[in-house]
Design a protein around this motif. Structure first.
Motif, PDB file in Angstrom:
ATOM      1  N   TYR A 226    -107.532  14.406  12.262  1.00  0.00           N
ATOM      2  CA  TYR A 226    -106.704  14.630  11.072  1.00  0.00           C
ATOM      3  C   TYR A 226    -106.103  13.313  10.581  1.00  0.00           C
ATOM      4  O   TYR A 226    -106.200  12.963   9.398  1.00  0.00           O
ATOM      5  CB  TYR A 226    -105.603  15.636  11.421  1.00  0.00           C
ATOM      6  CG  TYR A 226    -104.481  15.740  10.412  1.00  0.00           C
ATOM      7  CD1 TYR A 226    -104.557  16.643   9.357  1.00  0.00           C
ATOM      8  CD2 TYR A 226    -103.348  14.941  10.519  1.00  0.00           C
ATOM      9  CE1 TYR A 226    -103.518  16.739   8.430  1.00  0.00           C
ATOM     10  CE2 TYR A 226    -102.316  15.026   9.613  1.00  0.00           C
ATOM     11  CZ  TYR A 226    -102.406  15.937   8.561  1.00  0.00           C
ATOM     12  OH  TYR A 226    -101.392  16.021   7.646  1.00  0.00           O
ATOM     13  N   ARG A 227    -105.497  12.567  11.500  1.00  0.00           N
ATOM     14  CA  ARG A 227    -104.824  11.325  11.121  1.00  0.00           C
ATOM     15  C   ARG A 227    -105.809  10.314  10.537  1.00  0.00           C
ATOM     16  O   ARG A 227    -105.550   9.700   9.487  1.00  0.00           O
ATOM     17  CB  ARG A 227    -104.133  10.724  12.345  1.00  0.00           C
ATOM     18  CG  ARG A 227    -103.486   9.378  12.091  1.00  0.00           C
ATOM     19  CD  ARG A 227    -102.933   8.768  13.366  1.00  0.00           C
ATOM     20  NE  ARG A 227    -103.940   8.668  14.420  1.00  0.00           N
ATOM     21  CZ  ARG A 227    -104.875   7.730  14.440  1.00  0.00           C
ATOM     22  NH1 ARG A 227    -104.951   6.829  13.476  1.00  0.00           N
ATOM     23  NH2 ARG A 227    -105.744   7.683  15.437  1.00  0.00           N
ATOM     24  N   ARG A 230    -106.915  11.253   6.968  1.00  0.00           N
ATOM     25  CA  ARG A 230    -105.880  10.929   5.975  1.00  0.00           C
ATOM     26  C   ARG A 230    -105.962   9.446   5.596  1.00  0.00           C
ATOM     27  O   ARG A 230    -105.860   9.092   4.411  1.00  0.00           O
ATOM     28  CB  ARG A 230    -104.495  11.248   6.528  1.00  0.00           C
ATOM     29  CG  ARG A 230    -104.216  12.706   6.823  1.00  0.00           C
ATOM     30  CD  ARG A 230    -103.739  13.490   5.641  1.00  0.00           C
ATOM     31  NE  ARG A 230    -102.629  12.894   4.931  1.00  0.00           N
ATOM     32  CZ  ARG A 230    -101.779  13.596   4.189  1.00  0.00           C
ATOM     33  NH1 ARG A 230    -101.911  14.923   4.089  1.00  0.00           N
ATOM     34  NH2 ARG A 230    -100.807  13.007   3.524  1.00  0.00           N
ATOM     35  N   ASP A 255    -108.969  19.854   8.455  1.00  0.00           N
ATOM     36  CA  ASP A 255    -107.528  20.126   8.331  1.00  0.00           C
ATOM     37  C   ASP A 255    -106.886  19.164   7.335  1.00  0.00           C
ATOM     38  O   ASP A 255    -106.101  19.571   6.462  1.00  0.00           O
ATOM     39  CB  ASP A 255    -106.837  19.975   9.691  1.00  0.00           C
ATOM     40  CG  ASP A 255    -107.239  21.030  10.699  1.00  0.00           C
ATOM     41  OD1 ASP A 255    -107.750  22.088  10.284  1.00  0.00           O
ATOM     42  OD2 ASP A 255    -107.041  20.794  11.906  1.00  0.00           O
ATOM     43  N   ALA A 256    -107.203  17.873   7.466  1.00  0.00           N
ATOM     44  CA  ALA A 256    -106.604  16.864   6.590  1.00  0.00           C
ATOM     45  C   ALA A 256    -107.058  17.037   5.151  1.00  0.00           C
ATOM     46  O   ALA A 256    -106.240  16.961   4.216  1.00  0.00           O
ATOM     47  CB  ALA A 256    -106.973  15.471   7.098  1.00  0.00           C
ATOM     48  N   ARG A 258    -108.141  19.716   3.669  1.00  0.00           N
ATOM     49  CA  ARG A 258    -107.544  20.940   3.111  1.00  0.00           C
ATOM     50  C   ARG A 258    -106.100  20.678   2.689  1.00  0.00           C
ATOM     51  O   ARG A 258    -105.662  21.115   1.628  1.00  0.00           O
ATOM     52  CB  ARG A 258    -107.633  22.054   4.157  1.00  0.00           C
ATOM     53  CG  ARG A 258    -107.165  23.418   3.664  1.00  0.00           C
ATOM     54  CD  ARG A 258    -107.399  24.465   4.737  1.00  0.00           C
ATOM     55  NE  ARG A 258    -108.810  24.720   4.938  1.00  0.00           N
ATOM     56  CZ  ARG A 258    -109.392  24.873   6.123  1.00  0.00           C
ATOM     57  NH1 ARG A 258    -108.672  24.738   7.225  1.00  0.00           N
ATOM     58  NH2 ARG A 258    -110.673  25.128   6.216  1.00  0.00           N
ATOM     59  N   GLU A 259    -105.355  19.962   3.512  1.00  0.00           N
ATOM     60  CA  GLU A 259    -103.959  19.658   3.180  1.00  0.00           C
ATOM     61  C   GLU A 259    -103.851  18.767   1.948  1.00  0.00           C
ATOM     62  O   GLU A 259    -102.897  18.860   1.174  1.00  0.00           O
ATOM     63  CB  GLU A 259    -103.279  18.998   4.372  1.00  0.00           C
ATOM     64  CG  GLU A 259    -101.796  18.776   4.197  1.00  0.00           C
ATOM     65  CD  GLU A 259    -101.149  18.238   5.464  1.00  0.00           C
ATOM     66  OE1 GLU A 259    -100.944  17.014   5.529  1.00  0.00           O
ATOM     67  OE2 GLU A 259    -100.883  19.038   6.376  1.00  0.00           O
ATOM     68  N   LEU A 260    -104.848  17.902   1.760  1.00  0.00           N
ATOM     69  CA  LEU A 260    -104.866  17.010   0.598  1.00  0.00           C
ATOM     70  C   LEU A 260    -105.371  17.708  -0.672  1.00  0.00           C
ATOM     71  O   LEU A 260    -105.421  17.082  -1.740  1.00  0.00           O
ATOM     72  CB  LEU A 260    -105.745  15.790   0.893  1.00  0.00           C
ATOM     73  CG  LEU A 260    -105.210  14.797   1.935  1.00  0.00           C
ATOM     74  CD1 LEU A 260    -106.292  13.803   2.340  1.00  0.00           C
ATOM     75  CD2 LEU A 260    -103.978  14.060   1.404  1.00  0.00           C
ATOM     76  N   GLY A 261    -105.759  18.958  -0.543  1.00  0.00           N
ATOM     77  CA  GLY A 261    -106.277  19.678  -1.695  1.00  0.00           C
ATOM     78  C   GLY A 261    -107.707  19.308  -2.048  1.00  0.00           C
ATOM     79  O   GLY A 261    -108.153  19.508  -3.176  1.00  0.00           O
ATOM     80  N   ASP A 263    -111.672  19.916  -1.561  1.00  0.00           N
ATOM     81  CA  ASP A 263    -112.550  21.009  -1.171  1.00  0.00           C
ATOM     82  C   ASP A 263    -113.651  20.522  -0.227  1.00  0.00           C
ATOM     83  O   ASP A 263    -114.245  19.469  -0.432  1.00  0.00           O
ATOM     84  CB  ASP A 263    -113.202  21.638  -2.415  1.00  0.00           C
ATOM     85  CG  ASP A 263    -114.099  22.813  -2.046  1.00  0.00           C
ATOM     86  OD1 ASP A 263    -113.570  23.808  -1.523  1.00  0.00           O
ATOM     87  OD2 ASP A 263    -115.328  22.715  -2.258  1.00  0.00           O
TER      88      ASP A 263
END
Length: 333
Positions: A226-227, A230, A255-256, A258-261, A263
């Motif tokens: 994830y990190r 990002r 995960d990352a 998806r959190e950033l919007g 797709d």
């Protein structure tokens, strides 16, 4: 114990270790006395006397908390455990002692080791050779003095990289397994070296090199995947495809994103390596390289049992991989 049963110490020993050497009635009297006194035989003493422990160790390259966080090892230990169940052996996990795998070896009371992910020119392999302890190497380079089980890491990585390139991706990022602090001196080795070589093979077919790829080297945890993702997406040239060298890193990448919007796979494709059970129902279902993890664990334990019995001829076994195409990768937008 002997006085309570009214027998000699030798008879007590026979009752637990060689019951055929005393009568059934005497053995029953001894066992009844043992139950009344709450007596159990000294297992450690029996092992030391016999020179065997009926236990095999798995020598691990990382601390236990990190190992248990990675579901790859659950699958691997399942395979090794199947052999232990069949043979009546126990399985001992042996992580580094005070950050040293070498220091952990003398404290493990086992008949042999499955050695995971260690380089053959390190002190651990030399120490096992010196002590005459049977061992099998997994996720390592080959060592002529011991059995070895590997998968076709290079072929699997080449296939998944080629797939992304054929889809049209040219801005690739690789979430790599952390090679350790000495990589600048010794280069990439073992499974990691083979997987990166496979990616380089596919890139060369497309007229590219590893210099054209963003490479992030991280511990194999979902949080680190994830990190790193990002950070990659915040760069000046974010990738259109992220190739994780483990499924766990790929999960963190999704995960990352998806959190950033962003797709997946519409904007960024993601692939993994392992084909863990979760990958088939993860959303989006993960495109990945399947390696036979349970089979690898089972074969390693089988080879070790043969070595313990003195039957081993030092085989080297390579298991195949396969690209599993699911939903997490598509053509670049």
């Amino acid at each position: 114990m002997a006085a309570a049963a009214g027998v000699s110490r030798s008879a007590v020993s026979f009752a637990f270790n060689n019951p055929q050497r005393i009568s059934t009635a005497t053995r029953e009297r001894i066992l009844a006395a043992a139950e009344a006194l709450g007596y159990t035989p000294n297992t450690l003493g029996r092992m030391l006397q016999a020179g065997t422990t009926n236990s095999i160790g798995v020598l691990l390259p990382q601390r236990l908390a990190q190992i248990l966080e990675n579901p790859y090892y659950a699958r691997f230990l399942m395979g090794a455990g199947q052999v232990c169940d069949r043979e009546g052996y126990t399985l001992l996990l042996t992580p580094p002692l005070r950050d040293s795998v070498l220091k952990a070896i003398p404290y493990a009371a086992v008949d042999g080791f499955i050695v995971c992910g260690l380089e053959i020119d390190r002190g651990e392999v030399a120490e096992l050779d010196r002590r005459g302890i049977p061992f099998v190497l997994i996720d390592s380079d080959r060592h002529e003095g011991a059995p070895h089980v590997e998968v076709d890491d290079r072929g699997g990585a080449r296939e998944v990289a080629r797939y992304l390139l054929e889809l049209g991706h040219r801005r690739l990022a690789v979430l790599s397994i952390d090679p350790g602090p000495d990589v600048a001196e010794r280069g990439y080795r073992g499974p990691l070296g083979r997987r990166l070589a496979g990616i380089a093979d596919a890139l060369a077919e497309a007229g590219l090199t590893m210099a054209d790829v963003a490479l992030a080297e991280v511990p194999v945890t979902r949080a680190d995947g994830y990190r790193a993702t990002r950070e990659l997406m915040a760069g000046p040239r974010p990738p259109t495809a992220i190739l994780g060298l483990s499924d766990v890193l790929a999960y963190g990448a999704v995960d990352a994103l998806r959190e950033l919007g962003i797709d997946v796979p519409g904007d960024v494709s993601v692939t993994g390596f392992d084909d863990l059970a979760e990958s088939a129902w993860f959303r989006p279902r993960l495109t990945t390289v399947r390696q036979p993890i349970v089979t690898k664990g089972r074969m390693a334990a089988d080879f070790l049992m043969s070595a313990i019995r003195g039957e081993d001829q030092h085989p080297h076994q390579m298991l195949g991989t396969a690209l599993v195409i699911r939903d997490s990768a598509t053509k670049p937008a």
